[in-house]
Every structure is written in structure tokens, then in C-alpha cells.
Motif scaffolding. Structure first.
Motif, PDB file in Angstrom:
ATOM      1  N   UNK A 343      14.293   2.032 -24.391  1.00 48.69           N
ATOM      2  CA  UNK A 343      14.868   2.079 -23.063  1.00 48.69           C
ATOM      3  C   UNK A 343      15.209   0.601 -22.701  1.00 48.69           C
ATOM      4  N   UNK A 344      14.263  -0.367 -22.946  1.00 46.36           N
ATOM      5  CA  UNK A 344      14.379  -1.509 -22.331  1.00 46.36           C
ATOM      6  C   UNK A 344      15.660  -2.471 -22.705  1.00 46.36           C
ATOM      7  N   UNK A 345      16.263  -2.010 -24.009  1.00 49.59           N
ATOM      8  CA  UNK A 345      17.470  -2.400 -24.610  1.00 49.59           C
ATOM      9  C   UNK A 345      18.638  -1.820 -24.092  1.00 49.59           C
ATOM     10  N   UNK A 346      18.725  -1.146 -23.379  1.00 48.00           N
ATOM     11  CA  UNK A 346      19.831  -0.544 -22.633  1.00 48.00           C
ATOM     12  C   UNK A 346      19.812  -0.558 -21.000  1.00 48.00           C
ATOM     13  N   UNK A 347      18.561  -0.919 -20.594  1.00 43.25           N
ATOM     14  CA  UNK A 347      18.276  -0.976 -19.277  1.00 43.25           C
ATOM     15  C   UNK A 347      19.349  -1.925 -18.437  1.00 43.25           C
ATOM     16  N   UNK A 348      20.019  -1.508 -17.559  1.00 46.50           N
ATOM     17  CA  UNK A 348      20.945  -2.125 -16.635  1.00 46.50           C
ATOM     18  C   UNK A 348      20.442  -2.390 -15.185  1.00 46.50           C
ATOM     19  N   UNK A 349      19.390  -1.827 -14.990  1.00 37.61           N
ATOM     20  CA  UNK A 349      18.752  -2.176 -13.739  1.00 37.61           C
ATOM     21  C   UNK A 349      17.512  -1.398 -13.693  1.00 37.61           C
ATOM     22  N   UNK A 350      16.345  -2.037 -14.380  1.00 38.93           N
ATOM     23  CA  UNK A 350      14.866  -1.652 -14.525  1.00 38.93           C
ATOM     24  C   UNK A 350      14.245  -1.865 -13.538  1.00 38.93           C
ATOM     25  N   UNK A 351      12.796  -1.518 -13.435  1.00 37.78           N
ATOM     26  CA  UNK A 351      11.993  -1.673 -12.367  1.00 37.78           C
ATOM     27  C   UNK A 351      11.773  -3.170 -12.146  1.00 37.78           C
ATOM     28  N   UNK A 352      11.770  -3.905 -13.202  1.00 34.88           N
ATOM     29  CA  UNK A 352      11.721  -5.398 -13.012  1.00 34.88           C
ATOM     30  C   UNK A 352      12.937  -6.172 -12.380  1.00 34.88           C
ATOM     31  N   UNK A 353      12.985  -6.632 -11.457  1.00 32.52           N
ATOM     32  CA  UNK A 353      13.832  -7.285 -10.693  1.00 32.52           C
ATOM     33  C   UNK A 353      14.426  -8.611 -11.368  1.00 32.52           C
ATOM     34  N   UNK A 354      13.358  -9.161 -12.430  1.00 35.85           N
ATOM     35  CA  UNK A 354      13.920 -10.624 -12.633  1.00 35.85           C
ATOM     36  C   UNK A 354      14.899 -10.727 -13.667  1.00 35.85           C
ATOM     37  N   UNK A 355      15.128  -9.728 -14.551  1.00 37.95           N
ATOM     38  CA  UNK A 355      15.922  -9.721 -15.764  1.00 37.95           C
ATOM     39  C   UNK A 355      17.207  -9.196 -15.269  1.00 37.95           C
ATOM     40  N   UNK A 356      18.361 -10.033 -15.982  1.00 33.33           N
ATOM     41  CA  UNK A 356      19.602  -9.259 -15.847  1.00 33.33           C
ATOM     42  C   UNK A 356      19.693  -8.028 -16.781  1.00 33.33           C
ATOM     43  N   UNK A 357      20.883  -7.223 -16.603  1.00 30.47           N
ATOM     44  CA  UNK A 357      21.048  -6.293 -17.439  1.00 30.47           C
ATOM     45  C   UNK A 357      21.072  -6.347 -18.910  1.00 30.47           C
TER      46      UNK A 357
END
Length: 823
Positions: A343-357
Motif C-alpha cells: 500500500x505504501x508504494x501506491x499511496x498518494x496521501x497517506x496518514x503520514x503528512x511528511x512524505x510526498x505521493x
């Protein structure tokens, strides 16, 4: 004689003028400056893949939903004129995007903004409502804030009476943020201002002149119109230009990556249900397989690691394993079996706000993951396993024959093969990503990847593409920001493309850390910086006990180097005043760096002001960046030569550069090939086929096994052992400076933007070099000078050369194919 009070006034005035001049010059180099015409900015946006929202000629694609207000086109700008508030909005709705608009406020009371994902109610008095990026011309200075027009009021910042209760919870925090000088002063009140708004799912980001002012999550609206505002001041004209959009997500691999079908290297029947297929090396991909006959169920297991002759189904850390179930139902033909989705490899707006899509791969491919082996479970022994193919994703322009390296040390040869393939295998996304961790580019990772891509392949447009991506999707570490300057400088040196540089120069000003520097030129780190943003090395346990202080030696080494490179690039594109300002600031910081951070008694750099601890990092970064004064070099180098690899695979790039650049090539090669688990020899002997994120699992238990920042020898061996580096932008002039260590020979091919350079040297009783340069290229030669040598012969003729220490430097440049001998 002048009265003393007159002299005092004059000296105070001179000091004020000097300080004022310095402040003015610092302002000009700390944030982007828009041109008067806007043409440069227009061309820059086109070159970065944006689509114009405004054609510069008429208002096609726009409409005014109000009965009042005038919109007209004047000299390529949109001018809004009226005596009541109104908005000009697009005819098209947008969902996920990055929109860029330049605004020029009129003098006097003025307020404007950019509406996005907004809506229109034709029957309401306030017809346009929704999100707005604020352009605040008042003394309040909340420009760049997030406002919900005609609905919930101020979101960030928030304030009593103008915000709903949910946003008042952060009123104090948000107002304090907008009081910070770099945010408060982000607006150019009397000039052009660039607003960039990014919307991805429920994440909203607003940047004003390169300063991020908003990063907020709100799910009120997922799509809507884009709009621009006239606030209603009678007689005022609001000006807008360079309105662009880039709809998201952008999937670089759709245009720049191909799937290559690969046959199995070996096939082994494990038992009556399971067959193991080995593809020889790990790659990002999935498989194509003939549809099995009959009916029933089966499964395909994908893995990076074996355990007892089987795919390890419970591998350590984040080593990859996954399974895809398949149902056999009498179909015919060939199946594409997708790899399991993380899931993290396709995440565009995950719960973590620090990382870009995450950077996505094309949906038509089906999902991919890194794997070497597959186990097909549940099909009969007579199934045609030999027809199973891995569909491996590589850069569409990758050329295996573009580069080569071979030397007398077989371990180094194996290291080169591992690292070169690591660069190839991690081109699967079309931009440089962090392997399979989050599938996003990180600035430091990308820079190391870029250096190695240049030395292994002959089509390296991915570097510039990744740079543009990162300028729009930056990450959080302090030192990662100056890496953007390094990336731009490296691309410019490779390509020699001044136009490319010109289109990106102004935005680079936000990446030098100048906004965190003090009167002495040194960068300061507050508590949050010291606890989170300042990296030094990664993972944390690789920092050699580094002590974090307000003035951090590593952070400031990056800052000074970035300023120096900015000065060079500014001069190249005709920004002479900027160049001088960058140089002045770099010299100021360098003087303070030496005074405050060098321990004269120890002869080493401290980790920072306020500690006596000297880590390996506090010394090799300044050495790699050329910041160590001549009279201090011997001590720093001698100390570093006694140290082991007390750093990560990331920082090892700079440790090796520091050693190679200062005559310690024997130490550098010895560290690469050292016994133990902190060397590239260890990686090779582990059996991995893509370089690791860390030296060993115990140093980073969640490390990836597919991380290109662990492939530094792919650039170190061509640049230093073969000795090939550009001396001028575009490889017009090169320097050939072999660092042989204790090797008997080395040969290879180094790709450049002008064609390949071929090098073949022997280091026996004499040092001999065969060199072939592309047409139009000249080379400066800097060669090893063994004891007893008296000169240099070029094609059998005595050359004019000067001995400097243990090197011979030829006075004249050479070209074409030549043979050199040091006698």
C-alpha cells in the motif's frame, strides 16, 4: 581635522550602509525573483511539463459568473477591474493537480488570491465559494494562508470570529507560524508573486515564492474550478500572469520505461506441488505465464531472498516477499500475474503528512515488485515452466554497452558489476526513487543515483526529470535541500545546457538554507531541526556519536558548498550581482566555519559549537567539499586515514570522495574491499544483485535490498580510479586524473554528453595511459608520479609537465587518441 562626532556618525552610517547592502543582497539570493516581462517564467513552466491555463491572448477557458467586474487581457496578463468583489474562474473542473499563478497587487489597500477546487452557486450573492490561497496586501501579512471563501473562513491561520471552532484549536500555533520572518516576508508587496497550490486527495499544500506556507489535510472538496480574485477596491487593477496547471498523478514510466521479457536462468521442481524459478538477478516486475490447463487454484510466490533452498516467506526487515493467488478456470493464452501491492508504494496521501505521493507505475503493466525468484505452486509437473517470463522494468533507453570497468582487483570488478546493475534495476519508475521503500525520490538518494547514472549509461535525461519532480515534491531533512543545488550543478556540468539552468535557477534559491543563517553566515538549527530535520547520516546509528548543536558542522558544510555552486551557476547565466552576493555570503560563512568549528588543539572539526566531540562526519564532509584550509589538510587527512567505515552507505559517497580527492586512494579502495560487514565486498559476497540501503541488517533492521544510494562505486571507480571527470560544463574539457591506489591496471569506458571516453592504464615499473577522447573534447592530464620519474611522454614525445607532490600535471591540453608514459 574632523570633529570626533562627525567621524562617529560617518562610521555608523558606513556600518549601516554595509549591513543594509548585505541584507539587500541576501534578500535577492534567498528567494526567487520574477522578471519584469514574465517570459522567462513562462518558458520555465513549459520546460517543466506544465499546461497553460491562460493562452496570453484572450480569456478562452475562463468566465466571470458575476454581473459585475471586468476582465481583460493586457500584454499577456489578465487584468481584473471592478468596484465589487468578483472572481474569474475556469470553465473546467480539476481534482488532483499542481497549479501555479503569479499575482501583482495594486498599491494601497489590496487583497486577492487563487481559488482552487472551488464551486459556483449562480443564485447566491457570493457566487464563488471554497478554498482560496490568500494574497494579503495588508500589514497582517497572512499571504499564503488557506481561506475558505464564503463558507468556513480562515483555516490556516485561524482567528476568533473569522474561523469555525474546528480550526480555532490551532489558532495560536498558526498565527505564530505566520509571524516567522521567512513566512511573514514571503510576499513581495510591490512586485510579482508566485503561488503554487498542490492538491492530492485530502492533502493541500500552498507555497508562496518558494516558501511553504500551508500543508494541511481537509476533505471538504475533492474537485472544483480554479479562480482568481478582485477584492472590490474601486479603481484598483489586479494583475495575473503565467497561470499553469499540472494534473496529477504524473506517471513518468509511461513514457520512459519499458518492460523486458526475461527467460528463467534455472528451474527446479521442489516437490509435487512447487517449482522454483530463478531469474538470476533481482528486478522490479511481474511475470507472464501460459494459462495452466484444467481447473482449480494455484499461487505465485515472489521473493528477494532464499532460505534453505526455498523463497523466504518470512524475510527480515523489509526484504520483499509476496504471493498472488490465481484461479485456473479453463482459459487459454497467457496470464500476466501481478506482484502483490504494498500500500505504501501506491499511496498518494497517506496518514503520514511528511512524505510526498508515491511515484506510480503504469496501470497497464499491472503491479510490480522487486524479486529474483518465483515459486509456482499448485500446477502439474508437466507444465511448461520454461515458458514463464519475468517482465522486468528498466529505463527504455538503458544501454548496457555504454560503460565498462575492469581492473586488477577481482573484488572491485564484482563491486562495479553489482553497482552498475543496481543503477539499471532502479530506473523502473522513470525517476530515481528510494528503491521499494516508499517509491518516492529523496534528494540525497537521487543525487547519488544521478552521479552513478552519468557514469553507467549514455541517456541520462532521468536525472533532470527527477530534479524537476523533487523541486515540486521535496522531503523533510535539512541536508537534503542543498542536495538540490548539487543535482542542478551536476546536470549543468554534464549537459552544459544554460537554458535548462536558467529556467530553474530562481527556484533553487530556496534550497541553500539561507533563511536559517545568521549574521555570521552560519546556519542555525532549532530544537525541531536538531531532533528531526538535521540528518548528518542515516540511519541514526551510523552517525559516529555525532552531537547535535545549534550550529552544526555537517549542515553548514552543505550550506557553504551550496552557496559556492550557486555562485558558479549564477555567473554562468549572467546573474553577476547574484554571483557576487553568493560568493560574499559563502566567504563570510566559511570564515566563521573555520573560526567556530575547528578545534586547533585536536586539529579536527568539532560536531558543532558547544561540543568537543569530533565525529568522522564532521571532518570528511568539510574535506569532500574543499573547506579545509591548506595548512590544516594534513592533520585532518591523517586522522581520517586511521578511521574505518564508521558511516552509512550514503555518507560513504562523501567519505570516499574526501579520500580520493586528497591522495588517499589506497585507503579509499581498501575500505571498499575490506573484510567484515561494512564494505561493498561484504555486499558482493552476500550474493545480492542490487545494492542495499545499509551495510547489513543489524545496522538497519528494516533496510531495503534494492536501494541505489548503496551503489556509490558505480561513480567512484570511473571518476577516481579511471580518473575521468568534467572540467567544464558539457564535457567540453575534462580532467583525466587516475588514482591507481595499488592496482596494477584499470581500463574502461565512461559515457559523456559528447560520447564515450576510453581509458586504459598500467601501473607497473612505469605508469602508462592510453586515452581516447570524443571529437571536440580536450583533456587536462594529472598523472601519478612515482619516485624516480622525471617527466611525461605523449605519443613518444617529451611533454611540458610540472611535478606537484606525487603528481605530474601537463601544461597543455590533449585531444583525440593518445598514449602517455610517465618515466
Amino acid at each position: 581635522m574632523k570633529p570626533r562626532f562627525t567621524l562617529l556618525i560617518l562610521s555608523v552610517l558606513a556600518a549601516f550602509q554595509t549591513a543594509h547592502s548585505q541584507d539587500a543582497s541576501n534578500a535577492s539570493i534567498s528567494k526567487p525573483v520574477s522578471s519584469q516581462s514574465g517570459i522567462d517564467e513562462f518558458d520555465a513552466m513549459l520546460s517543466r511539463g506544465y499546461t497553460p491555463l491562460f493562452n496570453g491572448k484572450d480569456l478562452t477557458g475562463w468566465r466571470n459568473p458575476y454581473p459585475h467586474g471586468e476582465a481583460k487581457v493586457v500584454d499577456g496578463e489578465i487584468h481584473l477591474i471592478g468596484d465589487k468583489k468578483f472572481f474569474l474562474v475556469t470553465e473546467k473542473k480539476y481534482s488532483d493537480f499542481r497549479v501555479s499563478v503569479e499575482i501583482h497587487l495594486p498599491e494601497g489597500p489590496a487583497n486577492s488570491g487563487v481559488m482552487f477546487r472551488c464551486h459556483i452557486d449562480p443564485d447566491a450573492e457570493k457566487k464563488v465559494y471554497g478554498y482560496q490561497a490568500e494574497c494579503d496586501g495588508s500589514d497582517r501579512r497572512w499571504s499564503g494562508g488557506l481561506y475558505d471563501e464564503a463558507r468556513r473562513g480562515w483555516i490556516w491561520p485561524s482567528t476568533e470570529g473569522r474561523s469555525t471552532d474546528q480550526f480555532l484549536e490551532h489558532a495560536e500555533e498558526s498565527q505564530r507560524f505566520f509571524a516567522e520572518p521567512h513566512v511573514r516576508n514571503a510576499l513581495n508587496r510591490n512586485g510579482w508573486n508566485r503561488f503554487v497550490i498542490t492538491c492530492v486527495k485530502d492533502v493541500i499544500r500552498i507555497e508562496l515564492n518558494g516558501v511553504e506556507t500551508v500543508r494541511f489535510r481537509d476533505a471538504k472538496d475533492a474537485s472544483g474550478f480554479i479562480g482568481i480574485q478582485h477584492h472590490g477596491e474601486k479603481g484598483q487593477t489586479y494583475r495575473f500572469r503565467n497561470l499553469f496547471i499540472k494534473e496529477l498523478p504524473v506517471i513518468p514510466a509511461e513514457q520512459h520505461v519499458d518492460l523486458t521479457e526475461q527467460e528463467p536462468v534455472s528451474i527446479k521442481r521442489i516437490n509435487d506441488k512447487v517449482t522454483l524459478i530463478d531469474f538470476g538477478k533481482a528486478a522490479f516486475g511481474n511475470i507472464a505465464m501460459p494459462v495452466p490447463a484444467g481447473r482449480g487454484s494455484a499461487s505465485v510466490h515472489f521473493g528477494e531472498k532464499l532460505a534453505d533452498g526455498r523463497i523466504d516467506r518470512n524475510p527480515p526487515g523489509t526484504v520483499r516477499y509476496g504471493v498472488t493467488p490465481i484461479r485456473i478456470s479453463g482459459q487459454q493464452g497467457t496470464w500476466i500475474v501481478p506482484a502483490p501491492v504494498d500500500a505504501r508504494n501506491v499511496e498518494q496521501a497517506g496518514l503520514m503528512n511528511a512524505n510526498p505521493p508515491a511515484v506510480l507505475t503504469p496501470p497497464a503493466w499491472r503491479s510490480v515488485m522487486p524479486f529474483r525468484w518465483v515459486e509456482i505452486e499448485g500446477v502439474a509437473a508437466d507444465y511448461p515452466f520454461e515458458r514463464v517470463r519475468r517482465r522486468a522494468a528498466y529505463s527504455a533507453t538503458w544501454n548496457d554497452d555504454a560503460s565498462a570497468f575492469e581492473c586488477s582487483d577481482e573484488t572491485l570488478n564484482r563491486i562495479w558489476d553489482l553497482c552498475k546493475y543496481s543503477i539499471k534495476a532502479t530506473t523502473f519508475a522513470g525517476v530515481y526513487v528510494d528503491g521499494d521503500r516508499e517509491r518516492i525520490p529523496y534528494e540525497a538518494d537521487a543525487y547519488l543515483n544521478q552521479l552513478s547514472h552519468y557514469t553507467t549509461d549514455d541517456n541520462v535525461k532521468m536525472a533532470a526529470r527527477t530534479f524537476d519532480h523533487l523541486m515540486e515534491n521535496g522531503t523533510w531533512p535539512t541536508e537534503w535541500s542543498p542536495h538540490m543545488v548539487f543535482m542542478a550543478h551536476a546536470e549543468w556540468m554534464y549537459s552544459g545546457d544554460n537554458e535548462w539552468l536558467k529556467h530553474r535557477y530562481e527556484s533553487l534559491k530556496t534550497k541553500t538554507l539561507l533563511h536559517r543563517s545568521g549574521d555570521d553566515g552560519l546556519v542555525r538549527s532549532d530544537e525541531l531541526d536538531r531532533n528531526r530535520h538535521d540528518i548528518v547520516d542515516w540511519p541514526q546509528k551510523e552517525r559516529d556519536g555525532f552531537v547535535f548543536t545549534e550550529i552544526n558542522t555537517v549542515v553548514n558544510a552543505f550550506h557553504i558548498k551550496a552557496l559556492q555552486q550557486m555562485a558558479t551557476m549564477a555567473r554562468a547565466i549572467g546573474k553577476q550581482e547574484d554571483a557576487e552576493a553568493f560568493e560574499s555570503r559563502a566567504e563570510l560563512a566559511r570564515a566563521a566555519f573555520q573560526e567556530k568549528l575547528f578545534d586547533e588543539d585536536a586539529g579536527l572539526y568539532r560536531d558543532g559549537v558547544g561540543t568537543d566531540h569530533s565525529s568522522i562526519h564532521a571532518n570528511f564532509f568539510p574535506l569532500a567539499f574543499g573547506l579545509v584550509p591548506e595548512d590544516k589538510l594534513d592533520g585532518v587527512i591523517a586522522w581520517l586515514e586511521k578511521q574505518g567505515m564508521r558511516c552509512s552507505v550514503y555518507a560513504a559517497q562523501y567519505f570516499m570522495e574526501a579520500l580520493f580527492n586528497h591522495g588517499s586512494d589506497k585507503k579509499a579502495v581498501a575500505l571498499m574491499t575490506a573484510d567484515g560487514d561494512r564494505s561493498w565486498k561484504h555486499m558482493v559476497e552476500s550474493g545480492t544483485t542490487i545494492s542495499w540501503e545499509a551495510w547489513e541488517m543489524k545496522y538497519k533492521p528494516n533496510q531495503d535490498w534494492n536501494h541505489a544510494w548503496g551503489a556509490a562505486p558505480a561513480n567512484l571507480l570511473p571518476r577516481y580510479v579511471l580518473g575521468v571527470q568534467p572540467a567544464a560544463p558539457g564535457w567540453k574539457t575534462v580532467i583525466i586524473q587516475p588514482r591507481p591506489a595499488e592496482l596494477e591496471f584499470a581500463r574502461g569506458k565512461v559515457p559523456t554528453s559528447r560520447g564515450p571516453i576510453e581509458v586504459d592504464w598500467q601501473n607497473e615499473s612505469t605508469f602508462t595511459l592510453s586515452l581516447s577522447l570524443p571529437e571536440g573534447m580536450t583533456a587536462k592530464l594529472d598523472l601519478p608520479a612515482a619516485d624516480g620519474t622525471s617527466g611525461v611522454m605523449v605519443d613518444g614525445k617529451q611533454a611540458v609537465a610540472k611535478r606537484t607532490g606525487d603528481r605530474w600535471v601537463l601544461q597543455e591540453e590533449v585531444s583525440g587518441a593518445i598514449k602517455i608514459e610517465v618515466r
